[in-house]
Write a protein that holds these residues in place. Structure first.
Motif, PDB file in Angstrom:
ATOM      1  N   GLY A 252      -2.821 -68.764-128.127  1.00 51.92           N
ATOM      2  CA  GLY A 252      -3.272 -69.071-126.765  1.00 51.92           C
ATOM      3  C   GLY A 252      -4.068 -67.926-126.172  1.00 51.92           C
ATOM      4  N   LEU A 253      -3.537 -66.713-126.274  1.00 55.89           N
ATOM      5  CA  LEU A 253      -4.217 -65.538-125.717  1.00 55.89           C
ATOM      6  C   LEU A 253      -5.533 -65.289-126.440  1.00 55.89           C
TER       7      LEU A 253
ATOM      8  N   TRP B 149      -8.032 -67.702-125.019  1.00 49.53           N
ATOM      9  CA  TRP B 149      -8.500 -67.314-123.690  1.00 49.53           C
ATOM     10  C   TRP B 149      -9.351 -66.061-123.750  1.00 49.53           C
ATOM     11  N   THR B 150      -8.983 -65.113-124.628  1.00 52.17           N
ATOM     12  CA  THR B 150      -9.797 -63.903-124.767  1.00 52.17           C
ATOM     13  C   THR B 150     -11.198 -64.259-125.217  1.00 52.17           C
TER      14      THR B 150
ATOM     15  N   LEU C 164     -12.760 -67.063-124.881  1.00 47.75           N
ATOM     16  CA  LEU C 164     -13.464 -67.766-123.811  1.00 47.75           C
ATOM     17  C   LEU C 164     -13.962 -66.779-122.755  1.00 47.75           C
ATOM     18  N   VAL C 165     -13.020 -65.961-122.256  1.00 49.42           N
ATOM     19  CA  VAL C 165     -13.362 -65.031-121.170  1.00 49.42           C
ATOM     20  C   VAL C 165     -14.414 -64.034-121.637  1.00 49.42           C
TER      21      VAL C 165
ATOM     22  N   LEU D 193      -1.540 -73.099-124.957  1.00 50.65           N
ATOM     23  CA  LEU D 193      -2.726 -72.472-124.351  1.00 50.65           C
ATOM     24  C   LEU D 193      -2.415 -72.022-122.925  1.00 50.65           C
TER      25      LEU D 193
ATOM     26  N   ILE E  99      -1.620 -70.246-119.374  1.00 50.63           N
ATOM     27  CA  ILE E  99      -2.175 -69.131-118.614  1.00 50.63           C
ATOM     28  C   ILE E  99      -1.029 -68.133-118.480  1.00 50.63           C
TER      29      ILE E  99
ATOM     30  N   VAL F  94      -3.320 -63.508-119.638  1.00 49.31           N
ATOM     31  CA  VAL F  94      -4.517 -64.304-119.351  1.00 49.31           C
ATOM     32  C   VAL F  94      -4.907 -64.130-117.885  1.00 49.31           C
TER      33      VAL F  94
ATOM     34  N   PHE G 260      -8.278 -62.510-116.385  1.00 51.78           N
ATOM     35  CA  PHE G 260      -9.143 -63.084-115.352  1.00 51.78           C
ATOM     36  C   PHE G 260      -9.437 -62.036-114.280  1.00 51.78           C
TER      37      PHE G 260
END
Lengths: 164, 71, 378
Positions: free
Chosen positions: A9-10, A13-14, A16-17, C145, C147, C151, C155
């Motif tokens: 998951g991380l 997100w990494t 993506l970000v 996935l 948050i 995460v 952000f």
């Protein structure tokens, strides 16, 4: 063990970000910033080059100025020298002229004096002559006033003639 | 028991890294003393080499950590 | 002046810690009634450096003040719900076969029904409970996935990063190519440092331009993560998380491999100056070498940041292990010293990551100087 096992998951997100960051920043931050910095550096380089150029130009101009000044100085010296020479010459000429004039005047004066003198002498001579004639006439008249005297004179003249 | 053996491992890793980074630092000092004008380049090279050794040492620390936390 | 500030900070932190520890003492006094477990340094530190589905602010680990973060599960469609359904769920217990240790996990309620959370990982329940195989639950894991704390922190980092850089860009856009002012005064030297001392110095005058945006992004991302991560409560151990460093290292690997020219590949598949007979040994070594470089990058950043957090937490824990605020006189200066050291490390690691990335890229785009040297040597 899960400390060193990447979490999906991380990771997702990494990815993506970071991708969004990379795209956004490349387009809206790095491009304008680097562009501005590059432009500024170019400007600085150009300014420095210009300064260097100006400096050399200034130097050239300075040496040119120096030459001009030198020339002007030489010219001035020449002019001054000329002026001095002319002045001396003029003074000299004036002096000579004056001398000549003076001499001329003097000689004229002398001539005049001489002629006046001569005139005076001749007149004096004439007068003396006339005076002498008058005197002589008077004397003769006195001498000749009596016979005795005429006789004595004749005798004296005869004696003078004898002596000669 | 896990913890203590892991601690010995981490200690050994630190020992090795300390020796290595010490040598790098000493050599860098020598080099800077000999050529002070190249100190910038020497510092960069020193940091890179030290970081590489540190990386290896941290491998040891991480393995020690895993030994201490068999989760 | 600086020394005054140091003393002031020291006294303030001492006071703060004293207050904190007195609170802690109260809680442990209460805990004595509830037969709570003794303070476990290892557990506390591990909890802090790992990712979580809650943002723990203060108070005891269970039952303190936390922000519950959203959970996103991909399990036959997207499921979104708050992590409080786990943290406020019913506890389940299991016994490990290996050493008969009893472990507890949280069974989800409401929208989280059918799942359980054990050590911040989400598993599917089997017949209403988790079955442990060895040390881990054997149940299937749904695609998580969520948050998580990291995460959310990422952000925040991204937001701070964008704010700083956009305002810098705005300054230059508005004023044109002038001397920097305000925030640009702070960021410009760093940007120039990355461009000149990292990119240009390691990649080479001719080709560095293409890689500057990547190196800048990676440098500042790591730097901001490192620095913000040091803030207590507000910071998370983002750059000390293996998933993050793995991704960054993979990025560098991809950039390096994609920009490798024929000299680079020739160096790997036909290393100059190596006899043909040795090539079958050399090629695998060189291929492994491609992977070990980013692997070292990954481990270096992860281990450095994690180790920093662990050391600071361990030093602060001295107070709680001894249950006496007077130990703060020892632990606080030491923690302060390490914190200051960590500020340096935050910069150093960001620099090293970017610099080594640039070094690898530089080796990949190098125009075969090594071969010339090899020829000269012969």
């Amino acid at each position: 063990m899960d400390l060193v096992l990447p979490d999906f998951g991380l990771l997702f997100w990494t990815a993506l970000v970071f991708s969004i960051l990379l795209i956004l920043l490349a387009k809206f931050a790095w491009k304008p910033i680097l562009g501005a910095v590059n432009e500024r550096e170019q400007k600085i380089t150009e300014a420095l080059e210009l300064a260097e150029k100006t400096k050399t130009e200034m130097k050239a101009m300075q040496s040119q100025n120096e030459a001009l000044i030198q020339e002007a100085r030489a010219e001035r010296d020449a002019i001054v020298r000329d002026a001095k020479e002319t002045a001396t010459k003029m003074v000299e000429e004036a002096k000579n002229g004056a001398k000549l004039e003076a001499e001329k005047v003097m000689s004229n004066a002398r001539d005049m004096i001489n002629s006046e003198k001569a005139a005076a002498i001749s007149e004096l001579k004439n007068q003396v002559a006339s005076f002498s004639l008058e005197i002589a006439e008077k004397i003769i008249r006195g001498e000749m006033s009596s016979d005795e005297k005429q006789k004595a004179l004749a005798e004296k003249m005869a004696a003078d003639v004898n002596l000669n | 028991m896990y913890g203590s053996i892991a601690a010995i491992g981490a200690g050994l890793a630190v020992l090795g890294a300390g020796l290595g980074i010490g040598r790098i630092g000493g050599s860098a000092m020598d080099a800077i003393a000999r050529q002070p004008e190249a100190s910038g380049k020497i510092q960069t090279a020193m940091i890179i080499a030290a970081a590489l050794i540190e990386g290896v040492a941290l491998f040891g620390v991480v393995v020690g950590l895993l030994g201490g936390n068999p989760a | 002046m600086a020394w005054n500030n140091v003393i002031k900070t020291f006294i303030l932190s001492l006071v703060a810690l004293t207050i904190n520890s007195s609170l802690w003492a109260n809680e442990s006094a209460e805990g004595a009634h509830n037969e709570e477990k003794p303070f476990n340094v290892n557990e506390m530190i591990m909890h802090h450096i790992k990712d979580a589905h809650e943002w723990h602010l203060w108070g005891p680990e269970h039952g303190g003040t936390s922000i519950y973060l959203p959970i996103l599960l991909m399990d036959g469609g997207l499921k979104v719900f708050s992590a409080s359904h786990f943290y406020h769920g019913t506890p389940g217990y299991a016994t490990l076969e290996k050493n008969d240790e009893q472990v507890s996990y949280m069974i989800g309620e409401g929208p989280a029904a059918g799942y359980a959370m054990y050590h911040e990982k989400i598993y599917k329940l089997e017949n209403g409970e988790l079955h442990f195989h060895g040390e881990h639950p054997s149940g299937a894991k749904p695609l998580d996935l969520s948050i998580t704390k990291n995460v959310v922190f990422m952000f925040i980092v991204a937001l701070v990063f964008l704010l700083i850089m956009f305002s810098t860009a705005k300054h230059f856009k508005k004023n044109g190519a002038v001397a920097p002012k305000g925030i640009a005064k702070f960021t410009e030297p760093l940007i120039l440092f990355v461009r000149d001392d990292i990119a240009k110095a390691n990649i080479g005058e001719k080709k560095y331009k293409k890689y500057v945006p990547y190196l800048l992004t990676i440098f500042f991302f790591i730097l901001i993560s490192n620095l913000l991560g040091l803030i207590p409560i507000l910071g998370a151990n983002l750059s000390g998380n293996i998933a993050v460093t793995l991704f960054l290292a993979v990025c560098t690997l991809i950039v390096t491999v994609l920009s490798g020219n024929k000299h680079y590949w020739a160096h790997i598949f036909a290393t100059p100056g190596v006899p043909k007979a040795l090539l079958p040994i050399m090629i695998p070594i060189e291929l492994v070498g491609i992977l070990t470089k980013p692997f070292a990058l990954m481990v270096r950043l992860f281990a450095n940041m994690t180790a920093g957090h662990i050391i600071i937490l361990a030093l602060v824990s001295i107070i709680f292990i001894n249950k006496s605020a007077s130990w703060g006189a020892l632990s606080v200066p030491m923690a302060l010293f390490i914190s200051v050291l960590e500020l340096l490390v935050a910069f150093l690691q960001a620099y090293l990551f970017a610099m080594l990335s640039a070094l690898f890229i530089g080796a990949a785009v190098d125009e075969g100087h090594h071969e010339e040297h090899a020829h000269e040597a012969h």
